[in-house]
Structures are given as C-alpha cells and as structure tokens.
Design a protein around this motif. Structure first.
Motif, PDB file in Angstrom:
ATOM      1  N   PHE A 180      49.130  46.201  -7.679  1.00 21.37           N
ATOM      2  CA  PHE A 180      49.598  45.280  -6.637  1.00 21.37           C
ATOM      3  C   PHE A 180      49.732  46.050  -5.328  1.00 21.37           C
ATOM      4  O   PHE A 180      49.936  47.265  -5.309  1.00 21.37           O
ATOM      5  CB  PHE A 180      50.954  44.683  -7.017  1.00 21.37           C
ATOM      6  N   ARG A 181      49.642  45.299  -4.228  1.00 20.17           N
ATOM      7  CA  ARG A 181      49.807  45.882  -2.901  1.00 20.17           C
ATOM      8  C   ARG A 181      50.778  45.031  -2.095  1.00 20.17           C
ATOM      9  O   ARG A 181      50.677  43.806  -2.095  1.00 20.17           O
ATOM     10  CB  ARG A 181      48.459  45.965  -2.182  1.00 20.17           C
ATOM     11  N   ASP A 182      51.717  45.682  -1.433  1.00 20.82           N
ATOM     12  CA  ASP A 182      52.654  44.988  -0.561  1.00 20.82           C
ATOM     13  C   ASP A 182      51.896  44.514   0.682  1.00 20.82           C
ATOM     14  O   ASP A 182      51.531  45.315   1.541  1.00 20.82           O
ATOM     15  CB  ASP A 182      53.797  45.929  -0.183  1.00 20.82           C
ATOM     16  N   GLU A 183      51.665  43.208   0.771  1.00 21.28           N
ATOM     17  CA  GLU A 183      50.946  42.643   1.915  1.00 21.28           C
ATOM     18  C   GLU A 183      51.831  41.629   2.653  1.00 21.28           C
ATOM     19  O   GLU A 183      51.338  40.656   3.219  1.00 21.28           O
ATOM     20  CB  GLU A 183      49.640  41.996   1.463  1.00 21.28           C
ATOM     21  N   THR A 184      53.117  41.894   2.656  1.00 16.36           N
ATOM     22  CA  THR A 184      54.054  40.980   3.302  1.00 16.36           C
ATOM     23  C   THR A 184      53.697  40.763   4.770  1.00 16.36           C
ATOM     24  O   THR A 184      53.629  39.612   5.246  1.00 16.36           O
ATOM     25  CB  THR A 184      55.483  41.538   3.187  1.00 16.36           C
ATOM     26  N   LYS A 185      53.479  41.828   5.485  1.00 21.25           N
ATOM     27  CA  LYS A 185      53.183  41.729   6.916  1.00 21.25           C
ATOM     28  C   LYS A 185      51.821  41.086   7.154  1.00 21.25           C
ATOM     29  O   LYS A 185      51.681  40.181   8.001  1.00 21.25           O
ATOM     30  CB  LYS A 185      53.227  43.113   7.555  1.00 21.25           C
ATOM     31  N   GLU A 186      50.804  41.537   6.408  1.00 16.06           N
ATOM     32  CA  GLU A 186      49.459  41.012   6.613  1.00 16.06           C
ATOM     33  C   GLU A 186      49.374  39.520   6.327  1.00 16.06           C
ATOM     34  O   GLU A 186      48.539  38.820   6.918  1.00 16.06           O
ATOM     35  CB  GLU A 186      48.455  41.740   5.702  1.00 16.06           C
ATOM     36  N   ARG A 187      50.231  39.024   5.464  1.00 14.03           N
ATOM     37  CA  ARG A 187      50.173  37.613   5.072  1.00 14.03           C
ATOM     38  C   ARG A 187      51.112  36.721   5.877  1.00 14.03           C
ATOM     39  O   ARG A 187      51.272  35.537   5.578  1.00 14.03           O
ATOM     40  CB  ARG A 187      50.491  37.494   3.580  1.00 14.03           C
ATOM     41  N   GLY A 188      51.744  37.272   6.900  1.00 12.18           N
ATOM     42  CA  GLY A 188      52.575  36.469   7.783  1.00 12.18           C
ATOM     43  C   GLY A 188      53.970  36.197   7.263  1.00 12.18           C
ATOM     44  O   GLY A 188      54.642  35.281   7.748  1.00 12.18           O
ATOM     45  N   LEU A 189      54.427  36.973   6.307  1.00 11.96           N
ATOM     46  CA  LEU A 189      55.727  36.724   5.687  1.00 11.96           C
ATOM     47  C   LEU A 189      56.763  37.780   6.044  1.00 11.96           C
ATOM     48  O   LEU A 189      57.820  37.857   5.412  1.00 11.96           O
ATOM     49  CB  LEU A 189      55.557  36.651   4.159  1.00 11.96           C
ATOM     50  N   LEU A 190      56.483  38.581   7.065  1.00 12.55           N
ATOM     51  CA  LEU A 190      57.438  39.587   7.520  1.00 12.55           C
ATOM     52  C   LEU A 190      58.421  38.917   8.477  1.00 12.55           C
ATOM     53  O   LEU A 190      58.348  39.059   9.688  1.00 12.55           O
ATOM     54  CB  LEU A 190      56.719  40.747   8.207  1.00 12.55           C
ATOM     55  N   ALA A 191      59.354  38.160   7.908  1.00 13.44           N
ATOM     56  CA  ALA A 191      60.325  37.417   8.707  1.00 13.44           C
ATOM     57  C   ALA A 191      61.566  38.260   8.943  1.00 13.44           C
ATOM     58  O   ALA A 191      61.704  39.370   8.430  1.00 13.44           O
ATOM     59  CB  ALA A 191      60.684  36.115   7.992  1.00 13.44           C
ATOM     60  N   SER A 192      62.489  37.737   9.723  1.00 11.15           N
ATOM     61  CA  SER A 192      63.741  38.449   9.951  1.00 11.15           C
ATOM     62  C   SER A 192      64.482  38.595   8.636  1.00 11.15           C
ATOM     63  O   SER A 192      64.399  37.754   7.747  1.00 11.15           O
ATOM     64  CB  SER A 192      64.607  37.666  10.948  1.00 11.15           C
ATOM     65  N   LYS A 193      65.217  39.686   8.501  1.00 16.09           N
ATOM     66  CA  LYS A 193      65.900  39.988   7.249  1.00 16.09           C
ATOM     67  C   LYS A 193      67.043  39.007   7.025  1.00 16.09           C
ATOM     68  O   LYS A 193      67.904  38.818   7.881  1.00 16.09           O
ATOM     69  CB  LYS A 193      66.414  41.426   7.264  1.00 16.09           C
ATOM     70  N   ARG A 194      67.018  38.386   5.853  1.00 12.15           N
ATOM     71  CA  ARG A 194      68.040  37.421   5.465  1.00 12.15           C
ATOM     72  C   ARG A 194      68.359  37.637   3.987  1.00 12.15           C
ATOM     73  O   ARG A 194      67.720  38.449   3.327  1.00 12.15           O
ATOM     74  CB  ARG A 194      67.545  35.984   5.692  1.00 12.15           C
ATOM     75  N   TRP A 195      69.311  36.883   3.481  1.00  8.92           N
ATOM     76  CA  TRP A 195      69.587  36.906   2.053  1.00  8.92           C
ATOM     77  C   TRP A 195      68.876  35.710   1.447  1.00  8.92           C
ATOM     78  O   TRP A 195      69.328  34.577   1.539  1.00  8.92           O
ATOM     79  CB  TRP A 195      71.078  36.847   1.791  1.00  8.92           C
ATOM     80  N   SER A 196      67.715  35.966   0.827  1.00  9.29           N
ATOM     81  CA  SER A 196      66.924  34.916   0.187  1.00  9.29           C
ATOM     82  C   SER A 196      67.144  34.964  -1.320  1.00  9.29           C
ATOM     83  O   SER A 196      67.342  36.034  -1.898  1.00  9.29           O
ATOM     84  CB  SER A 196      65.439  35.089   0.507  1.00  9.29           C
ATOM     85  N   THR A 197      67.081  33.826  -1.965  1.00 14.84           N
ATOM     86  CA  THR A 197      67.377  33.746  -3.400  1.00 14.84           C
ATOM     87  C   THR A 197      66.192  33.126  -4.152  1.00 14.84           C
ATOM     88  O   THR A 197      65.328  33.823  -4.641  1.00 14.84           O
ATOM     89  CB  THR A 197      68.665  32.949  -3.619  1.00 14.84           C
ATOM     90  N   GLY A 198      66.144  31.798  -4.242  1.00 17.38           N
ATOM     91  CA  GLY A 198      65.068  31.153  -4.974  1.00 17.38           C
ATOM     92  C   GLY A 198      63.808  30.975  -4.149  1.00 17.38           C
ATOM     93  O   GLY A 198      63.833  30.964  -2.916  1.00 17.38           O
ATOM     94  N   CYS A 199      62.681  30.830  -4.843  1.00 19.65           N
ATOM     95  CA  CYS A 199      61.409  30.565  -4.170  1.00 19.65           C
ATOM     96  C   CYS A 199      60.490  29.839  -5.144  1.00 19.65           C
ATOM     97  O   CYS A 199      60.709  29.843  -6.361  1.00 19.65           O
ATOM     98  CB  CYS A 199      60.755  31.851  -3.672  1.00 19.65           C
ATOM     99  N   ALA A 200      59.459  29.224  -4.598  1.00 19.79           N
ATOM    100  CA  ALA A 200      58.468  28.556  -5.428  1.00 19.79           C
ATOM    101  C   ALA A 200      57.195  28.350  -4.616  1.00 19.79           C
ATOM    102  O   ALA A 200      57.258  27.994  -3.429  1.00 19.79           O
ATOM    103  CB  ALA A 200      58.982  27.206  -5.941  1.00 19.79           C
ATOM    104  N   PHE A 201      56.055  28.569  -5.252  1.00 24.54           N
ATOM    105  CA  PHE A 201      54.775  28.199  -4.656  1.00 24.54           C
ATOM    106  C   PHE A 201      54.475  26.743  -5.038  1.00 24.54           C
ATOM    107  O   PHE A 201      54.727  26.310  -6.162  1.00 24.54           O
ATOM    108  CB  PHE A 201      53.655  29.099  -5.168  1.00 24.54           C
TER     109      PHE A 201
END
Length: 593
Positions: A180-201
C-alpha cells in the motif's frame, strides 16, 4: 459515551424536539407493555412451546491464528482524556485478491512523546492462520488511528483503505502487488486535522465511482479540555472521570466526491451534508433504506440526535432524522450511540437498523415501516433485556444458517475506575448474542454461547466475514489493551448457506442489493463499506438457507439495473459480475481432517 443526557436532565432544546416528536406521532412517551423504557431492562421472554434455540459455541481462536498485536488507546489505567476511551476499528477485506479475507486492525496512540504504536495487517494463509505483513505491505504508524473503511477508489480491482484518525486521516492505495502507498495528499484528502471516527465508501450519485463520507466526533484540543473532576461533565456516579463529549465542541459530517479518476473533492456544503456543528458523530452506515435505488446515510451519534441523510436522486441529501423516527428512541430521548448495523431482520423487504448505546440504557432497534418511516421496536423485538453493558461494535449475522439474521454486540466500559467503584459495573464485559426466532423477536443466547461470548473484554470495533471459506461467519473484535478476538462457532451447523461476491467495473459492487429466495423465504442484503463501530466487514454477502439446497438470486446493481439467476446451489461461493453473469463457483472448504 456521555451519561449526562441521563443524569443532568433535558435541555430546553431537547424539550422542544420531544414535543415535536409527539406532534409527529413518534414521541411514544407512554410505557410499552407497562414497562418503562430508557434504561429499564425487560425480562427475557421464554421461547414458545415447541421452539428450540440452536446450539452455539463460540471459541476465541485469535492466539492460535496469529492475531496477537495489542491495541493501544492512551493509558492502560486512569485515562485522562476522552480520546483514550473510544478505541479503534477493524476491517475484514481481501487485499491481495487470493480469495481469503485478510484483517486490518487500526491502532490508537499514547499521549506525550515517544514511539506511537502501529496498526496491524494480517495476511490470511488459510485454515484460520494469519501472518503479520504490516511492514512488508508498507504500512507504518502515522498517527492516532480510529476507524476504517474499504473500497476500490479507481476501479483497478484492488481494494483501498481509508483510516480515520485524531489528526490527519490516511488513504492507503492498494498498489496490487501486496503493498500500500499513502496517497492522501495526491487524492485530495489532505484536509485540516480533525478528530474523525466513522467512514464509508458509497456511490451516492451512481456514476460508477466510489465517493466517501467521513464522520467527525469532537473538536478536541488537549490544551483546552478539562481534566477528570474539573467540571460537572467530568463526574460519573460520584467518580471523577474523563470529560466529554458533553461540554466539548461538537462536530459534523463531510462528503467527498470522486471525479472518476480516484481524486476527491469536498462537496459537503453543496450536497447538504455538513449541517450545523451540533453532533458527536461516531459510525456511518449506508443503505437504500427507502427502496428508491439511491444509497442513504445514517450516522449513530453520541449524546446527540442521530442523523439520517436521505439521498435525493444523487443530487443532494436532506437530513430527516427527526421526521423519520431515527433521531431518538421511542421516549423521544437522545441516546449515546456508538455502533450500528442493518438487516431485514423480519423478512418484509425493508432494511432495519440496530444501534448500540451507553450503559444504563437499552440498545435500539428501529423497524423500517417504509417511506422513510421507522419505529423503535426494541421492546417488541425482545431486545430490551440488557441495560448494564456499554455497547460498541455490532453486526447482524446468521450464525446458525437458518435464513434469519441474528445479532452480536461487543461491550466494554470507558472508565477503568468502574472496577473499584462498587457500582456492579466492570471495565471488561462479556459480549451479547441474540438469536432471531424468525417471528419478529430475538432470544438472548449470551449465557449459553461459549467462552468467546462470555469471556469479558473491553471491546470496541467488530467485523464479520467467512475467514476460512467454510460457509459460516467468523467475528473479529478489537479489545482495548489486548490482542483482538477471533470468534468461531465450533458447534455443528445443520443449515445450508451461500456466499455471494458481486463485482461491477472490476471492483466489489458497493451499493448493490442482493435478493435470495430459497425454500419460500426471501432475504435481502446489500454490499456496503463501513458500519458496525467504525469498522469494515467482508464485502461478500452471506445467506443462511436452512434446509434449502438451491436458491434464486437477483442483483440490483448500483446503477439501478437488475439481473436474475435461478437454481444456484448452496454450499459454495459464487462470484457474479455485472453483465457477465456467474463467473466463478467455489465449493466451501471443509476444515475437518
């Protein structure tokens, strides 16, 4: 996890909302069957004459399987801040497409300086044996992990991972070669730091590409958070305990749209997801709850009203939690919601929702009445029998293969102090297991389901999947300060089953609805990302079939098209690809030597 909603009285705002519920016919303040709700257990009903519960014996095989990595969430004792109490999620998914589901366990962190613990990726070797391949796969510790969801963001046939964190969330792109490769920034998901919990595609606009919903919990800052005992919100039954979420700044929900190339844009405001920052959100659950062909979003919230986003044809969402009956329990009260699962438990063709809550309260079963209308049926379904446990991860699963979805709940307290508090509560708690009787009611089998259920832990995330491809589901549970549990029902099963994998555009068809008809009984389920408590279960859909040996299948694909398949034999894993039919049949594996 807050108990202030039960101990400090209703606010004026809540009173107004309760009155609104009464006007709408949903504030059923009268006690059902003469028994008060809102934290009062109802005696378990005996089984009707002639009805016999199945034999169940869950054993915890985690150590033998090689699942030994310890989950870390702050201090082991005397936790000072709420971030140390929430624990983490777990995912069951097949990252290398070898047909054997693998396991990813999210890890938390420690306050202060020093090395942070890493997550764990376990490669399935078959026969319930796993190898820790975290480093080999290129996954390292990058922060304080929370939840996880899976989905193929670029339709390349490889399942990617999104890990939520207290801090910067991470998108791990699956490169198709075991890494796996960390592509958070390349994929547009480098948002401001918050406390995130659940997620779903989910593919909310049905364009063929997976979008992403992310739930945020608390706007949390150590420097501005009171310590145990500092304020009224930092007391529990006379004990000084960690503060929150009440008294801390609430958060909201975000939605990211996929541009068709695996790049995401925040469309929360345009799609009407964001809303006011008035909620402590935990787990996102997706499903077509009103049978209109479009995926909706439900969010289990802690100490605030739950959220229900109805999808308006892929263009926008409307939040109708209060109007639908999903915001509160039948008394019109906010609850401290944690985990959530969905199934058509009563066989009426509508998806029902089950939510776990804090201790001194019942969990909640919302029966779907159709047309975006839900009724709290916790008492009527026989699920109001336990109130002393604090619930987290949960799943509907058919553990006896009789064709009716049963329930598992993972429990564990948030305060390590309870063991010395003389309150009859404990930090480590057993699990709960409910058998679906097939008549709209559940029967509590917890005390007779084996050591995997009765042994206490302080558990959090939970995921289910057929890890050994033998036709019945295993359960993986995260335990705070311990290795995970891997529960297998070792009791003999008499019912047949079928496992269905549905693919579209080369990926798991998240959002597809599968209908199985066998022996005159019709079941529905959907392929989904996320759910439980900030966790991810196997994409393959499991159906118990009882004594039936063949079934008819219907798949409604995410784009709304349907395909039918008749005479599908039980006892196998079938792979269905949109437009290509059944492309693979694999008999179940027998583990008998």
């Amino acid at each position: 996890m807050s108990r202030q909603t039960r101990e400090s009285g209703r606010t004026i705002h809540a009173t107004i909302l309760i009155l609104a519920l009464v006007v709408l016919g949903r504030g059923k303040l009268a006690c059902a069957q003469g028994v008060a709700t809102g934290g009062t257990a109802v005696p378990a009903r005996p089984l009707p004459p002639g009805m016999k519960a199945p034999t169940v014996n869950y054993e915890d095989l985690a150590v033998q399987a090689g699942l030994t990595g310890v989950e870390v969430s702050g201090a082991d004792h005397g936790k000072q801040y709420i971030v140390e109490s929430t624990g983490t999620g777990v995912a069951i998914f097949d990252y290398d497409n070898d047909g054997l589901p693998d396991i990813f366990v999210v890890n938390g962190g420690r306050l202060g300086d020093g090395a942070q613990p890493r997550p764990f990726l376990y490669h399935n070797l078959g026969r319930l044996k796993f190898e820790d391949v975290t480093e080999k796969a290129g996954i390292t510790s990058t922060g304080w992990g929370q939840g996880i969801c899976a989905g193929d963001i670029d339709n390349d046939g490889n399942t990617d991972l999104f890990v939520t964190q207290w801090g910067q969330n991470i998108l791990y792109r699956n490169q198709g070669n075991g890494t796996f490769r960390d592509e958070t920034k390349e994929r547009g998901l480098l948002a401001s730091k918050r406390w995130s919990t659940g997620c779903a595609f989910l593919d909310f606009n049905r364009d063929g590409y997976l979008d992403l919903v992310v739930v945020h919990y608390v706007a949390f800052d150590l420097a501005h958070t009171p310590r145990p005992g500092d304020k009224a919100q930092c007391q529990w039954k006379g004990l000084p305990v960690l503060c929150g979420p009440r008294g801390l700044p609430p958060e909201t929900v975000s939605l990211y749209e996929n541009d068709g190339h695996g790049h995401f844009s925040d469309v929360s405001d345009r799609i009407h997801i964001t809303g006011p920052q008035d909620y402590y959100g935990f787990t996102a659950l997706t499903g077509d709850f009103d049978n209109d062909g479009w995926p909706d979003i439900y969010v289990a919230c802690d100490s605030t009203a739950n959220l229900y986003y109805h999808n308006l044809g892929g263009k926008t969402f409307e939040e109708i939690g209060v109007r639908s009956g999903l915001a509160y329990n039948e008394d019109g009260r906010e609850q401290a919601g944690m985990g959530v699962s969905v199934a058509d438990f009563d066989g009426d063709g509508l998806l029902d929702i089950f939510k776990t809550n804090f201790a001194d309260d019942t969990h909640t079963l919302y029966r779907n009445q159709g047309n975006n209308s839900f009724e709290d049926d916790t008492i009527g379904s026989g699920l109001a029998v336990n109130t002393k446990y604090l619930g987290w991860g949960t799943a509907f699963l058919d553990f006896d293969n009789d064709g009716w979805k049963d329930l598992i709940v993972a429990n564990g307290h948030v305060y390590t102090e309870v063991d010395e508090a003389h309150t009859a509560e404990h930090f480590k708690q057993p699990r709960l297991l409910y058998w679906n009787r097939g008549d709209g009611q559940f029967f509590d089998l917890s005390s007779q389901s084996g050591p995997g259920v009765s042994t206490p832990h302080s558990s959090r995330g939970l995921a289910v999947g057929d890890l050994d491809n033998d036709g019945d589901l295993e359960i993986v549970i995260v335990n705070m300060g311990e290795g995970p549990s891997l529960l297998k029902n070792v009791a003999p099963l008499t019912g047949n089953s079928l496992l269905v994998r549905a693919l579209t555009s080369g990926r798991d068809a998240i959002g597809a609805r599968i209908t199985l008809t066998a022996g005159g009984h019709k079941q529905i389920d959907e392929i989904r990302s996320g759910g439980s408590f900030i966790s991810q279960s196997d994409f393959r859909v499991h159906f118990g079939m009882g004594k039936a040996t063949v079934a008819d299948l219907s798949v409604r694909w995410p784009d709304g098209k349907s395909e039918n398949f008749t005479g599908v034999a039980a006892g196998q894993i079938v792979t269905i690809e949109q437009g290509k039919g059944i492309t693979r049949k694999q008999p179940f594996t027998s583990l008998k030597k």
